[in-house]
Enzyme design. Structure first.
Site, mmCIF file in Angstrom:
data_model
loop_
_atom_site.group_PDB
_atom_site.id
_atom_site.type_symbol
_atom_site.label_atom_id
_atom_site.label_comp_id
_atom_site.label_asym_id
_atom_site.label_seq_id
_atom_site.Cartn_x
_atom_site.Cartn_y
_atom_site.Cartn_z
ATOM 1 N N LYS A 44 0.810 -1.212 0.000
ATOM 2 C CA LYS A 44 0.000 0.000 0.000
ATOM 3 C C LYS A 44 0.850 1.271 0.000
ATOM 4 O O LYS A 44 0.632 2.173 -0.822
ATOM 5 C CB LYS A 44 -0.922 -0.018 1.218
ATOM 6 C CG LYS A 44 -1.647 1.288 1.490
ATOM 7 C CD LYS A 44 -2.487 1.197 2.728
ATOM 8 C CE LYS A 44 -1.661 1.137 3.987
ATOM 9 N NZ LYS A 44 -0.980 2.419 4.289
ATOM 10 N N THR A 45 1.803 1.362 0.912
ATOM 11 C CA THR A 45 2.614 2.574 1.013
ATOM 12 C C THR A 45 3.446 2.780 -0.244
ATOM 13 O O THR A 45 3.606 3.909 -0.731
ATOM 14 C CB THR A 45 3.529 2.494 2.251
ATOM 15 O OG1 THR A 45 2.719 2.332 3.422
ATOM 16 C CG2 THR A 45 4.372 3.743 2.386
ATOM 17 N N ASP A 231 -4.697 8.382 3.166
ATOM 18 C CA ASP A 231 -4.237 7.059 3.568
ATOM 19 C C ASP A 231 -5.141 6.516 4.679
ATOM 20 O O ASP A 231 -5.729 7.278 5.443
ATOM 21 C CB ASP A 231 -2.791 7.168 4.060
ATOM 22 C CG ASP A 231 -2.141 5.807 4.264
ATOM 23 O OD1 ASP A 231 -2.615 4.822 3.670
ATOM 24 O OD2 ASP A 231 -1.150 5.733 5.013
ATOM 25 N N GLU A 232 -5.234 5.192 4.776
ATOM 26 C CA GLU A 232 -6.019 4.525 5.822
ATOM 27 C C GLU A 232 -7.436 5.101 5.889
ATOM 28 O O GLU A 232 -7.944 5.464 6.957
ATOM 29 C CB GLU A 232 -5.330 4.660 7.186
ATOM 30 C CG GLU A 232 -3.901 4.129 7.228
ATOM 31 C CD GLU A 232 -3.817 2.611 7.210
ATOM 32 O OE1 GLU A 232 -4.853 1.940 7.030
ATOM 33 O OE2 GLU A 232 -2.694 2.085 7.360
ATOM 34 N N GLN A 262 -9.595 -3.983 7.722
ATOM 35 C CA GLN A 262 -8.686 -3.571 8.784
ATOM 36 C C GLN A 262 -9.202 -2.337 9.524
ATOM 37 O O GLN A 262 -8.435 -1.612 10.150
ATOM 38 C CB GLN A 262 -7.296 -3.300 8.216
ATOM 39 C CG GLN A 262 -6.638 -4.528 7.603
ATOM 40 C CD GLN A 262 -5.210 -4.275 7.170
ATOM 41 O OE1 GLN A 262 -4.314 -4.083 7.982
ATOM 42 N NE2 GLN A 262 -4.993 -4.258 5.858
ATOM 43 N N ARG A 612 -0.431 -10.075 10.576
ATOM 44 C CA ARG A 612 0.881 -9.531 10.965
ATOM 45 C C ARG A 612 1.970 -10.582 10.759
ATOM 46 O O ARG A 612 3.158 -10.256 10.731
ATOM 47 C CB ARG A 612 0.902 -9.120 12.436
ATOM 48 C CG ARG A 612 -0.075 -8.029 12.885
ATOM 49 C CD ARG A 612 -0.070 -6.831 12.011
ATOM 50 N NE ARG A 612 -1.097 -6.948 10.966
ATOM 51 C CZ ARG A 612 -1.165 -6.193 9.882
ATOM 52 N NH1 ARG A 612 -0.247 -5.280 9.657
ATOM 53 N NH2 ARG A 612 -2.133 -6.361 8.990
#
Length: 737
Positions: A44-45, A231-232, A262, A612
């Site tokens: 994503k980043t 973002d997010e 998420q 994770r």
């Protein structure tokens, strides 16, 4: 040279190099609304920063024309560095890349005068706001002891995040703290303005008001910010949603990145509906799904997908990976939380020896902060270095240190540091002047503070002070004289001092966590008492606790095992992950109404924890767990049941080698997996029935409630007393008469 006057130093292909097809599509679709649904570990980043670098490098956007809003300063710094690295020119990094709060604070610095403030305004953090509210309460003769300023502040914050004005918050039908919040909202706003200050909520709310009142200012920023990135997006609240819509309404070049699966911050005001409704808000939006996972094994990813599929409200996506299959996820069944923690420690030791992992390759995740205590104990006992992320060490938490100070004074009244800590906690009428008088007298006569308190009559205190100090002395004397096990003494002092009552008054999430931590300390005292029998004492417990604080400062020299809540783990990844406490009413934490929305958020939290893990994942639960100083039977989490075909079930006994449950059965051991088919659900159980439990022995059924999978029985066991059991999980059989 592009039309912004900056010469690109690298080609577009160089910037896009290494992206997969969907990532490339997300980075190069720069006109109109775009929603990037980015699964965990999907890059994503990288995509978001490549997109900004691509627009700057090709001349589609001025570095000053890109607005990118994040939730953490760390994320903003990382993005700036990545963009500058991709375009190989620091002058071309985005000028408006930062958190929502930092970017909007810049806007207010330029236009605060339009709202009646000066540009040198102050920003009040939560503690500043609480202090202001406390002063307002005192001036209006509201008792801050009965209604916590923090609780009032939280309710005012919620009203602001819903964009409610003071006049729109009614006191009708409300009582207590809610009434106080409604009454104080307007005076609080007036006091902030008088102080030329904004609180954290204002940093987002006031720009919206600014844009509404001054359309020319809004138009100026709409002209400047040609492309908006968020973002997010699944973590945005209503005010952030309105800001984004307002800013992007003219050009409609808005790109949001996130993953509805998420979304785990509803308790902070995040609204999952913002990302779920993006396509409705922008019918022409291009939707790009980043579904290739670069982080986890196939086994881990498959389990995550199976779990989240049980949520109804979600955006369609199918995660996949080219990574190896990897070992099967292990579902480990322990007897108690100590067994659970010991098993985590044992696996860490074995994997370091056999596979060469370092300590910092391991993360242990839990649902609530209080669970860290048993895990810390296991790490300390076995010299395993660890760090707690998102919180301090259990025994260093303020409320735990407060509670321990009471115990230390009972054991050693000459401990002036501990005595000063608790003498007016909770407040009991022993003010600063009285404490100063006592301390001065002790210093003058070279005696301990407790010796002064023990003979306080000779000091010449006022009537109220004499009464308050006398009551405190009687409290300590009465609890010191108790000839009871340490857990009984501890609970008595916490109760009689009103410490527990004081903690219960704080109804915020933080307040509830503090209460749980003190209750967990009681569990630790109880476990110590049970472990050493009649030889147990408060002095022995406190000596053992001292080892935790000493070991806390040491460093293993080879990294540290990470302990943290699943909320704190978001955005991180580890080769090996343990998720502990997978039991009903712990994970998931069951709300009072057990609504579908809250359960879906709990499942998303489980999904975040699972994803994770890179190489290996362990899911753990205990048959019983200490609660409020008593051992309580636990039922394993519904989340484990949902993924039972994706896990390898393991039974752990501290006195035996770890084997599969099937292996135990072959050897004739009376051990059963806590799954359907090995429980009391299929046998006839009714009030009066005599039953046999694998661990608790014989007992009599007192009552049966519920139906189907939720059917429960209250059983009085001959040797351990009453227990409430969920029949679909409890290993019961009707006893032979």
């Amino acid at each position: 040279m592009n039309h912004f006057g900056v010469e690109p130093t690298v080609s577009a292909e160089h910037i896009l190099h290494g992206l997969n097809p969907e990532q490339r599509k997300a980075a190069t679709t720069t006109d109109g609304p775009v929603m990037i649904i980015a699964g965990p570990g999907s890059g994503k980043t990288r995509v978001l920063t490549t997109r900004m670098a691509y627009m700057i490098g090709t001349g589609e956007a001025d570095p000053a024309g890109i607005l990118a809003l994040t939730f953490t300063n760390k994320a903003a710094r990382e993005m700036k560095e990545r963009v500058a690295g991709l375009v190989q020119n620091e002058r071309m990094e985005p000028r408006w890349l930062g958190t929502f709060h930092s970017v909007m604070a810049r806007v207010l610095r330029s236009h605060a005068d339009k709202l009646g403030y000066t540009r040198s305004y102050s920003i009040y953090d939560t503690s500043d706001s609480e202090r202001l509210i406390r002063d307002l309460m005192v001036s209006r003769r509201m008792d801050p002891k009965k209604m916590k300023p923090r609780s009032v502040q939280r309710l005012i914050s919620e009203a602001k995040n819903k964009m409610l004005k003071p006049s729109e918050v009614t006191k009708e039908g409300k009582t207590g703290t809610a009434t106080a919040a409604a009454e104080l909202y307007l005076p609080y706003e007036q006091a902030l303005k008088k102080a030329n200050a904004f609180d954290f909520d204002d940093l987002l709310l006031k720009p919206i008001i600014l844009f509404q009142r001054f359309p020319d200012i809004l138009a100026r920023y709409q002209d400047q910010w040609t492309h908006v990135h968020i973002d997010e997006y699944q973590d945005t609240n209503h005010v952030q949603y309105r800001l984004a819509r307002t800013i992007a309404s003219r050009r409609r070049n808005i790109c949001v990145v996130g993953d509805d699966a998420q979304s785990i911050y509803a308790f902070r005001g995040a609204d999952i509906g913002n990302i779920l409704s993006f396509k409705s808000d922008y019918p022409d939006a291009v939707v790009v799904r980043l579904e290739q996972n670069y982080r986890s094994t196939k086994a881990i990813l498959r389990l995550a997908s199976v779990s989240i599929a049980n949520n109804r409200k979600q955006l369609k996506k199918q995660l996949w990976t080219d990574n190896s299959e990897g070992p099967k996820v292990q579902n480990i069944w322990a007897l108690t939380e100590q067994d659970e923690a010991d098993h985590v420690r044992r696996i860490i030791r074995e994997m370091r020896i056999r596979k060469g992992y370092s300590f910092d390759d391991f993360a242990v995740l839990y649902r609530t902060n209080a669970q860290s205590r048993a895990l810390e104990a296991a790490m300390v006992r076995n010299d395993v270095p660890y760090q707690i992320i998102g919180g301090v060490s259990f025994y260093q938490k303020r409320e735990v240190k407060d509670a321990l100070a009471y115990l230390r004074v009972l054991v050693n009244p000459s401990d002036d540091v501990s005595l000063r800590r608790i003498i007016n906690l909770p407040t009991r009428g022993i003010g600063k002047k009285t404490i100063n008088d006592l301390t001065t007298f002790a210093g003058r006569h070279q005696i301990s503070l407790w010796e002064v308190i023990a003979d306080f009559q000779r000091i010449g205190l006022g009537v109220r002070a004499v009464r308050a100090v006398g009551a405190f002395k009687d409290l300590i004397d009465s609890c010191s004289a108790l000839q009871e096990p340490p857990q009984v003494v501890a609970r008595r002092i916490f109760k009689d001092s009103l410490l527990l009552q004081h903690l219960r008054k704080d109804d915020t999430v933080e307040g509830q966590n503090r209460l749980e931590n003190v209750e967990e300390l009681l569990n630790a005292v109880a476990e110590y008492g049970l472990g050493v029998g009649s030889a147990g004492s408060l002095a022995g417990f406190l000596q053992e606790v001292a080892l935790f604080t000493d070991a806390d400062a040491s460093d293993g020299g080879n990294g540290k095992v990470t302990l943290m809540t699943i909320h704190a783990s978001k955005g991180s990844e580890y080769p090996v992950v343990f998720i502990t406490g997978l039991e009903e009413d712990l994970f998931p934490v069951l709300s009072a109404d057990e609504s579908a929305e809250s359960m879906e958020e709990e499942r998303r939290l489980f999904y975040v924890g699972v994803t994770r893990a890179k190489a290996q994942l362990f899911l753990l639960h205990a048959s019983s767990r200490m609660r409020f100083g008593m051992q309580e039977t636990r039922q394993y989490s519904r989340f484990l049941e949902e993924v039972e075909h994706e896990v390898e079930a393991i039974v752990y006994r501290p006195t035996a080698t770890v084997r599969s449950a099937r292996s135990f059965a072959r050897q004739g051991r009376n051990v059963a997996q806590p799954q359907r088919g090995s429980t009391g659900l299929s046998i006839k159980i009714e009030p009066g029935s005599r039953v046999q439990h694998r661990d608790f022995g014989s007992g009599t059924v007192l009552s049966v409630t519920g139906s189907g999978d939720r059917r429960r029985a209250e059983v009085y066991f001959d040797h351990v007393g009453p227990k409430t059991l969920m029949l679909r999980l409890a290993p019961l059989r009707v006893a032979d008469l």
